[in-house]
Design a protein around this motif. Structure first.
Motif, PDB file in Angstrom:
ATOM      1  N   THR A   1      -1.094  -4.987   4.303  1.00 51.35           N
ATOM      2  CA  THR A   1      -1.319  -3.859   3.656  1.00 51.35           C
ATOM      3  C   THR A   1       0.259  -3.954   2.691  1.00 51.35           C
ATOM      4  OG1 THR A   1      -0.341  -2.311   5.238  1.00 51.35           O
ATOM      5  CG2 THR A   1      -2.823  -2.589   5.296  1.00 51.35           C
ATOM      6  N   THR A   2      -0.269  -3.029   1.728  1.00 51.70           N
ATOM      7  CA  THR A   2       0.804  -3.084   0.575  1.00 51.70           C
ATOM      8  C   THR A   2       0.755  -1.622   0.214  1.00 51.70           C
ATOM      9  OG1 THR A   2      -0.424  -3.420  -1.335  1.00 51.70           O
ATOM     10  CG2 THR A   2       0.641  -5.197  -0.280  1.00 51.70           C
ATOM     11  N   THR A   3       1.896  -1.073  -0.229  1.00 51.47           N
ATOM     12  CA  THR A   3       1.882   0.498  -0.730  1.00 51.47           C
ATOM     13  C   THR A   3       1.228   0.294  -2.235  1.00 51.47           C
ATOM     14  OG1 THR A   3       4.027   0.124  -1.991  1.00 51.47           O
ATOM     15  CG2 THR A   3       4.111   1.006   0.103  1.00 51.47           C
ATOM     16  N   ALA A   4       0.730   1.606  -2.670  1.00 51.02           N
ATOM     17  CA  ALA A   4       0.043   1.387  -4.254  1.00 51.02           C
ATOM     18  C   ALA A   4       1.155   0.942  -5.210  1.00 51.02           C
ATOM     19  CB  ALA A   4      -0.442   3.039  -4.506  1.00 51.02           C
ATOM     20  N   ASP A   5       2.641   1.278  -4.893  1.00 52.32           N
ATOM     21  CA  ASP A   5       3.402   0.736  -6.051  1.00 52.32           C
ATOM     22  C   ASP A   5       3.518  -0.707  -5.941  1.00 52.32           C
ATOM     23  OD1 ASP A   5       3.938   3.407  -7.147  1.00 52.32           O
ATOM     24  OD2 ASP A   5       5.813   3.548  -5.852  1.00 52.32           O
TER      25      ASP A   5
ATOM     26  N   SER B   1      -2.966  -1.282  10.062  1.00 53.68           N
ATOM     27  CA  SER B   1      -3.066   0.148  10.036  1.00 53.68           C
ATOM     28  C   SER B   1      -3.929   0.828  11.089  1.00 53.68           C
ATOM     29  CB  SER B   1      -3.496   0.410   8.712  1.00 53.68           C
ATOM     30  OG  SER B   1      -4.640   0.514   8.076  1.00 53.68           O
TER      31      SER B   1
ATOM     32  N   ARG C   1      -9.391  -1.015   0.219  1.00 52.11           N
ATOM     33  CA  ARG C   1      -8.503   0.352  -0.072  1.00 52.11           C
ATOM     34  C   ARG C   1      -8.111   0.791   1.405  1.00 52.11           C
ATOM     35  NH1 ARG C   1     -12.563   0.615  -3.736  1.00 52.11           N
ATOM     36  NH2 ARG C   1     -13.977   1.990  -2.400  1.00 52.11           N
TER      37      ARG C   1
ATOM     38  N   GLU D   1      -5.199   4.184   2.652  1.00 48.35           N
ATOM     39  CA  GLU D   1      -4.865   5.375   2.184  1.00 48.35           C
ATOM     40  C   GLU D   1      -3.382   5.209   1.485  1.00 48.35           C
ATOM     41  OE1 GLU D   1      -2.910   9.724   4.113  1.00 48.35           O
ATOM     42  OE2 GLU D   1      -4.663   8.638   4.756  1.00 48.35           O
ATOM     43  N   SER D   2      -2.582   4.204   2.056  1.00 46.89           N
ATOM     44  CA  SER D   2      -1.302   4.187   1.159  1.00 46.89           C
ATOM     45  C   SER D   2      -1.380   3.005   0.113  1.00 46.89           C
ATOM     46  CB  SER D   2      -0.380   3.686   2.293  1.00 46.89           C
ATOM     47  OG  SER D   2      -0.666   2.475   2.936  1.00 46.89           O
ATOM     48  N   GLY D   3      -2.569   2.604   0.067  1.00 48.76           N
ATOM     49  CA  GLY D   3      -2.511   1.232  -1.212  1.00 48.76           C
ATOM     50  C   GLY D   3      -3.570   0.221  -1.229  1.00 48.76           C
TER      51      GLY D   3
ATOM     52  N   TRP E   1       1.333  -3.059  -4.932  1.00 47.08           N
ATOM     53  CA  TRP E   1       0.100  -3.306  -5.242  1.00 47.08           C
ATOM     54  C   TRP E   1       0.034  -3.335  -6.994  1.00 47.08           C
ATOM     55  CZ3 TRP E   1      -3.048  -6.974  -3.885  1.00 47.08           C
ATOM     56  CH2 TRP E   1      -4.105  -7.129  -4.461  1.00 47.08           C
TER      57      TRP E   1
END
Length: 65
Positions: free
Chosen positions: A45-49, A2, A26, A28-30, A51
């Motif tokens: 990276t992963t999204t919050a959902d 990112s 951390r 912003e998106s997850g 993760w």
């Protein structure tokens, strides 16, 4: 990777006593995940959902062999 670097890297409590360790940071998106032995090799990276679903599956023992 990112555009904004992850912050707050911490080692997984599940890998505290093993050589195969991951760190989570951390974004912003997850969440961002990297190998603690080679942090300069990059991360994904992963999204919050995504993760949340992964952590729920780990806690439920879905990856234990």
């Amino acid at each position: 990777m990112s555009a904004v670097e992850p912050t707050g890297w911490r080692k997984s409590s599940r890998s505290a006593q093993q050589e195969t360790c991951v760190e989570v940071g951390r974004v912003e998106s997850g969440a961002a995940v990297r190998d603690s032995k080679t942090p300069d090799a990059g991360y994904f990276t992963t999204t919050a959902d995504q993760w949340r679903l992964f952590v729920t599956a780990v806690k439920a023992g879905r990856f234990e062999g």
